[in-house]
Design a protein around this motif. Structure first.
Motif, PDB file in Angstrom:
ATOM      1  N   GLU A   1      -9.349 -52.008  67.864  1.00 19.06           N
ATOM      2  CA  GLU A   1      -8.674 -50.753  68.186  1.00 19.06           C
ATOM      3  C   GLU A   1      -8.456 -49.867  66.963  1.00 19.06           C
ATOM      4  N   GLY A   2      -9.020 -50.257  65.824  1.00 17.45           N
ATOM      5  CA  GLY A   2      -8.897 -49.427  64.633  1.00 17.45           C
ATOM      6  C   GLY A   2      -8.414 -50.145  63.395  1.00 17.45           C
TER       7      GLY A   2
ATOM      8  N   GLY B   1     -15.986 -53.825  64.638  1.00 21.41           N
ATOM      9  CA  GLY B   1     -16.164 -53.265  65.970  1.00 21.41           C
ATOM     10  C   GLY B   1     -17.030 -54.108  66.871  1.00 21.41           C
TER      11      GLY B   1
ATOM     12  N   LEU C   1      -1.419 -47.595  65.119  1.00 17.06           N
ATOM     13  CA  LEU C   1      -1.820 -48.608  66.093  1.00 17.06           C
ATOM     14  C   LEU C   1      -0.601 -49.311  66.689  1.00 17.06           C
TER      15      LEU C   1
ATOM     16  N   ASN D   1     -14.002 -46.919  66.788  1.00 18.84           N
ATOM     17  CA  ASN D   1     -12.604 -46.849  66.337  1.00 18.84           C
ATOM     18  C   ASN D   1     -12.508 -46.848  64.815  1.00 18.84           C
TER      19      ASN D   1
END
Length: 465
Positions: free
Chosen positions: A273-274, A289, A315, A381
């Motif tokens: 998610e980053g 990723g 996040l 992301n």
């Protein structure tokens, strides 16, 4: 060990061993087909791994997809299942699932399960219908308790299947109840829905020795009972060579680990998610990723098999709720995530060289701000980690499920090594091999277990003699 007291029926139409999503669906479907059902659970609470899973079900052609404007098809789902399984899936199970999954969706909704579609960016297809961790099991268990044809008992593990010496048909099973061994005779069949073997050191040593020391996330009673009972009768095996971990199992209060034998740690996938991952040397080692399954072997190859996930407040504000996956706030409170106002502070918490870690973040942020990752080629992301406070989580390979086991046909009848049905015994859920193949399509476990459980229940009821 304290066990259930009272009386247990000594005969029934259908005996279901295990009360996860597969067992509940099997019991309800068999009862709706007119059978008297005895549903037994090994542990003190129903649910098994299903009760602690993220709670997402893959379905195709649903009302939620239509409302979200999602264009999907069974052909597209088939392709994705086979691609994730590297074409090692059992085609018969894949086709039976595709033919029956929408009926299962309707079945679950009819019993009170509520779904919300998790929408993902295009061109990916949104198929994951979320319910929240444990919610589906709670609703289905209420349905089981309200069904007069179903008798439920906990703390009652199956021990051994019994085969008729005259017909060769499985005619019941021995179970432990109230510290006594009891034989339950069946008129229709025994359904094995006992889950996998993520908590059995002996079976892991046999089938996946590299995962013996992995962080355990599956149900605490998942010790391979069904696999052993069916194997004792000559059941075939499938997919046991593909058992793998999921990199992202939380390690509490690292470096002062406090793991307990029955602990169920959270699954943390902030890197999807980053967030980023570094090893003990403070450097990145992979394109984050990728799926947590793909990262399993790469993560295990790092020093001590540990990867440190790092992310910022951006996040944390997206922390998932009501789920065991990416619930960052809950993991922070429980000691699986630690925080600091600086990157150097994070490094000190974990015993990482602060200068190296700062240099790693600076380089990553510089490239991420330009939309690139020349070192590992990350494209999903990708954005700077620059909004304090900062967070770090020590994570390792987690064994959530084993997804390999005994062979069945499309009616969920257990097959022997030569492909012939072992009459009187059916199986569904994690104990069955063949559906997932050499990989795992995210969120397909609960939906396939529910689907195959329902099919097993109907067919066991139909086999009543």
């Amino acid at each position: 060990m304290l066990r259930e007291s009272g009386k247990l029926p000594t005969e029934t139409d259908v005996l279901v061993l295990g009360s996860g999503i597969a067992g509940h669906c099997a019991a309800l479907a068999a009862a709706e087909a007119g059978a008297e059902v005895l549903l037994l659970e090994k542990s003190s609470q129903p649910g098994g791994s299903s009760a602690i899973a993220g709670g997402a079900f893959v379905f195709c052609g649903t009302e939620e997809q239509a409302a979200a404007g999602q264009k999907d098809s069974l052909d597209a789902l088939r392709q994705d299942l086979l691609e994730s399984g590297k074409n090692q899936n059992n085609p018969e199970l894949i086709e039976r699932f595709l033919d029956s999954q929408l009926e299962t969706y309707t079945f679950l909704k009819r019993h009170g399960v509520k779904f919300e579609l998790h929408v993902v960016p295009e061109p990916a297809i949104s198929r994951a219908h979320v319910t929240g961790t444990g919610r589906a099991i709670t609703v289905l268990h209420m349905a089981v308790q309200a069904e007069p044809r179903i008798h439920y008992a906990s703390k009652s593990p199956g021990i051994r299947l019994h085969r008729s010496t005259r017909s060769g048909r499985v005619e019941g099973a021995a179970v432990l109840f109230g510290d006594q061994e009891t034989f339950i005779q069946t008129r229709g069949g025994v359904i094995l829905a006992t889950g996998g073997f993520s908590r059995s050191r002996e079976l892991l040593q046999t089938y996946a020795p590299e995962l013996v020391s992995a962080v355990k996330h599956g149900g605490i009673a998942n010790t391979g009972d069904g696999l052993m009972m069916a194997s004792d009768l000559g059941a075939g095996h499938a997919d046991l060579g593909y058992v793998s971990g999921s990199f992202g199992g939380g390690i509490r209060n690292y470096p002062h680990n406090e793991a307990k034998a029955d602990e169920i740690p959270p699954l943390l996938f902030s890197f999807l998610e980053g967030g980023i991952m570094v090893n003990k040397h403070g450097v990145r080692f992979v394109n984050e990723g990728q799926s947590y399954k793909a990262l399993s072997n790469i993560g295990m190859a790092q020093p001590e098999g540990i990867g440190f996930q790092i992310f910022d407040d951006r996040l944390m504000q997206r922390s998932h709720q009501d789920t065991s996956v990416n619930n960052y706030r809950e993991a922070l409170l429980a000691g699986y995530i630690q925080s600091s106002d600086s990157i150097a502070g994070l490094a000190s918490l974990m015993g990482i060289d602060p200068m190296v870690l700062q240099r790693t973040l600076d380089e990553y942020n510089r490239h991420a701000a330009k939309g690139g990752d020349p070192e590992f080629g990350r494209a999903i992301n990708l954005f700077p980690i620059d909004q304090p406070p900062y967070y770090i989580a020590a994570t390792g390979n987690a064994l959530t499920s084993t997804y390999g086991g005994i062979t069945t046909d499309g009616d969920m009848a257990v097959l022997d090594w030569f492909g012939a049905p072992i009459e009187g015994v059916f199986a569904a859920g994690e104990v069955v091999g063949g559906f997932h193949g050499a990989g795992y399509y995210s969120a397909s476990s609960l939906s396939s277990s529910a689907t195959f459980g329902r099919i097993a229940g109907v067919n066991a009821a139909g086999a009543m003699t």
